[in-house]
Each structure stands twice: as structure tokens, then as C-alpha cells.
Design an enzyme around this catalytic site. Structure first.
Site, PDB file in Angstrom:
ATOM      1  N   ASP A  92      55.840  54.142  41.344  1.00 57.37           N
ATOM      2  CA  ASP A  92      56.968  54.928  40.832  1.00 57.37           C
ATOM      3  C   ASP A  92      56.854  55.221  39.336  1.00 57.37           C
ATOM      4  OD1 ASP A  92      57.364  52.278  40.099  1.00 57.37           O
ATOM      5  OD2 ASP A  92      59.117  51.980  41.351  1.00 57.37           O
ATOM      6  N   ASP A 122      68.808  44.214  44.417  1.00 54.94           N
ATOM      7  CA  ASP A 122      69.514  44.699  45.613  1.00 54.94           C
ATOM      8  C   ASP A 122      68.576  44.833  46.817  1.00 54.94           C
ATOM      9  OD1 ASP A 122      68.013  46.883  44.923  1.00 54.94           O
ATOM     10  OD2 ASP A 122      69.693  48.229  44.497  1.00 54.94           O
ATOM     11  N   HIS A 138      65.603  46.393  46.813  1.00 52.46           N
ATOM     12  CA  HIS A 138      64.810  47.631  46.913  1.00 52.46           C
ATOM     13  C   HIS A 138      63.337  47.361  46.633  1.00 52.46           C
ATOM     14  CE1 HIS A 138      65.705  48.453  42.409  1.00 52.46           C
ATOM     15  NE2 HIS A 138      64.431  48.181  42.488  1.00 52.46           N
ATOM     16  N   GLU A 181      66.291  52.839  46.658  1.00 55.20           N
ATOM     17  CA  GLU A 181      67.600  52.203  46.538  1.00 55.20           C
ATOM     18  C   GLU A 181      68.289  52.106  47.903  1.00 55.20           C
ATOM     19  OE1 GLU A 181      68.024  50.666  43.977  1.00 55.20           O
ATOM     20  OE2 GLU A 181      68.354  51.836  42.164  1.00 55.20           O
TER      21      GLU A 181
HETATM   22  C1  GLP Z   1      62.056  48.239  39.472  1.00 57.47           C
HETATM   23  C2  GLP Z   1      60.726  48.713  40.056  1.00 57.47           C
HETATM   24  C3  GLP Z   1      60.332  47.854  41.213  1.00 57.47           C
HETATM   25  C4  GLP Z   1      60.387  46.392  40.821  1.00 57.47           C
HETATM   26  C5  GLP Z   1      61.787  46.017  40.391  1.00 57.47           C
HETATM   27  C6  GLP Z   1      61.931  44.564  40.000  1.00 57.47           C
HETATM   28  O1  GLP Z   1      63.101  48.624  40.265  1.00 57.47           O
HETATM   29  N1  GLP Z   1      60.800  50.077  40.480  1.00 57.47           N
HETATM   30  O2  GLP Z   1      59.030  48.221  41.642  1.00 57.47           O
HETATM   31  O3  GLP Z   1      59.986  45.599  41.894  1.00 57.47           O
HETATM   32  O4  GLP Z   1      62.110  46.829  39.277  1.00 57.47           O
HETATM   33  O5  GLP Z   1      61.499  44.396  38.686  1.00 57.47           O
HETATM   34  P1  GLP Z   1      61.215  42.988  38.040  1.00 57.47           P
HETATM   35  O6  GLP Z   1      59.900  42.542  38.588  1.00 57.47           O
HETATM   36  O7  GLP Z   1      61.124  43.279  36.567  1.00 57.47           O
HETATM   37  O8  GLP Z   1      62.321  42.094  38.405  1.00 57.47           O
END
Ligand code: GLP
Length: 267
Positions: free
Chosen positions: A67, A136, A138, A143
């Protein structure tokens, strides 16, 4: 699903890197799906160390990131392009031409997203997709209520996700409201999936993803439909799982069968 429990984030970093490195050594021309966020940071650090100190060769690897924030140019300091360069690509030998991160400034977004999908297919599909998980539940930026058949497209971020993202933006800097993300359908086409979860903030999301019903309100739960998923979690992220004792036993019985800890179809 194969649930692999490790004591802490440091062990998770090492084990995640070991799994990826094992796969790269097994298939040097592997196509990897990569994630940004704080969770895989330590895995990237460890892969860099393996590259520098143990000769892990990534010169034939192709990568596709999940992404990117909509509207952020690849050079933007908070873009996932920059993140990936700073924390991984600048330190290993993946050829620049083999690296793919969605372009948040693409003019024709629909055409661009379709093209991103086409490039994945052209590369032979994703062999191993690394995922983090949002609070959440995702994956990517899919989402809650994202279609479980979705493809790469633009998604609007929830207020909670924007709040989580805010920590990497400067005070007063606008936090993007939308992102380009691979869809759940895209992710489910990867041959193997490695989901990483670390820290207490992820325990509910991990429990719902692994043991909850398959639902578009927790998009990581769609991974239950995939035959080759490894969920690698530290103790804090695993704390709300109900079948911990069973996962421990599965880990022991499969350790010799699946030394690279990537789930086999029987899981
Ligand atoms: C964002 C990214 C996800 C990631 C999530 C959790 O939403 N698009 O790919 O898994 O954050 O991030 P973190 O690893 O910093 O908790």
C-alpha cells in the site's frame, strides 16, 4: 493456519527474517509481498544483517508493497516508498527495477491499480506475502467492510487508522485520508502468507483474525480461507487467543515437518 508463538518482539524479528530468508534461499527469484509499519521493521533490520553478514543474496528477488498513502509522492518523507528505502531497500541488493510500491500520485487511479495487479501477475504472482495487522484487524489498508474479493484500489481510512498513522507525521501536518492498497482478493492469491503481530495493542485483532468468524469487519479473518498462512505472534499479541496450548503442541509436532515454519496445506 499455523500459529507460531515467540516470546517477544526481538524473537519475532529474528523468526520472521529467518522464514523470509529460508524462502529466498530456496527460490532466489522469489516474488515477495512486503508491508510497511512498525511491526516488520525489526524483520527488515535482521534481513539486512543476514545480507551483510551471512551473504543473503536478494539480487533476483522481486517485491510488491501492499500500500501507499494517496497523494504522497515517492519522495515524501512519510511515504511508504521512503519508508521502504530507508529501512530496507537502501541496505540490500534488490535491483531497483524489481521493486514495486504503489504510486500515491498516479493520475488515473483505476488504470494504475489495474496495472499494479497486472504487474503482479506478470511477475508470476506473489510467493510469500508479509503482513502486519491494524488494531481493527485490517491487512494492507483494507479497512472494515472491505470486500473479501477486493482488488488493488483506493480505500478511505477510518478515523482510528488515521490516528494510528498520525504518530509518523509532524504536528500540524495533514494525515492522508485515503490510500492505495492491494485488495483482500489480491492478498489471498499469494502462495504463502506470513502475518506478524507484536504487542498488546494487537491482541484483540489477532484473536479475531485467527479465532473469530470470517467477516469483512475484520479483514484479516479472510486469511482463514487461505491454505498456507503462518501467523507469527509474540506473547503480548497472542494473549487473547483461546487455544494457546494447542498452538504450542502444533508448533512442536510440526517443527520437523515444516522447518521454515510456513504452513503446509494440512494446517
Ligand atoms: C497500516 C499498514 C498496515 C500495517 C498496520 C499496522 O495500516 N497499512 O500494513 O499492518 O498499519 O502498523 P504497525 O505495524 O505500525 O502497527
Amino acid at each position: 493456519m499455523l500459529v507460531v508463538l515467540v516470546p517477544d518482539a526481538a524473537a519475532l524479528d529474528r523468526e520472521a527474517a529467518r522464514i523470509v530468508a529460508h524462502r529466498v534461499r530456496d527460490k532466489p527469484s522469489i516474488t515477495l509481498g512486503l508491508a510497511s509499519g512498525s511491526t516488520p521493521l525489526g524483520m527488515y533490520r535482521e534481513l539486512i544483517r543476514l545480507h551483510r553478514e551471512e551473504g543473503l543474496d536478494l539480487s533476483r528477488v522481486t517485491t510488491f508493497n501492499l500500500d501507499e498513502y494517496l497523494g504522497l509522492a515517492p519522495s515524501h518523507p512519510r511515504s511508504f516508498h521512503r519508508f521502504m528505502r530507508e529501512f530496507f531497500f537502501d541496505h540490500v541488493n534488490v535491483p531497483a527495477s524489481n521493486i514495486h510500491v504503489p504510486d500515491g500520485t498516479a493520475a488515473d487511479l483505476d488504470a494504475y491499480c489495474a496495472e499494479y495487479e497486472r504487474r503482479i501477475v506478470e511477475a508470476g504472482g506473489i510467493d510469500l506475502q508479509v503482513l502486519g495487522i491494524g488494531r481493527d484487524g485490517h491487512i494492507g489498508f483494507n479497512e472494515p467492510t472491505s470486500s473479501l474479493a477486493s482488488r488493488t484500489r483506493v480505500k478511505t481510512l477510518t478515523a482510528a487508522t488515521m490516528e494510528d498513522n498520525r504518530r509518523v507525521f509532524e504536528a500540524g501536518e495533514p494525515v492522508p485520508e485515503c490510500a492505495i492498497t492491494m485488495g483482500i482478493g489480491t492478498i489471498l492469491e499469494a502462495r504463502h502468507i506470513l502475518l506478524l503481530g507484536a504487542g498488546a495493542a494487537k491482541r484483540e485483532a489477532v484473536a479475531k483474525a485467527v479465532e473469530g468468524p470470517v467477516t469483512a469487519t475484520v479483514t484479516a479473518s479472510a486469511l482463514q480461507l487461505h491454505p498456507q498462512v503462518t501467523v507469527l505472534v509474540d506473547r503480548d499479541a497472542a494473549a487473547a487467543l483461546r487455544h494457546l496450548e494447542y498452538y504450542e503442541r502444533v508448533m512442536h509436532t510440526t517443527a520437523t515437518l515444516t522447518p521454515d515454519r510456513v504452513a503446509r496445506p494440512t494446517d
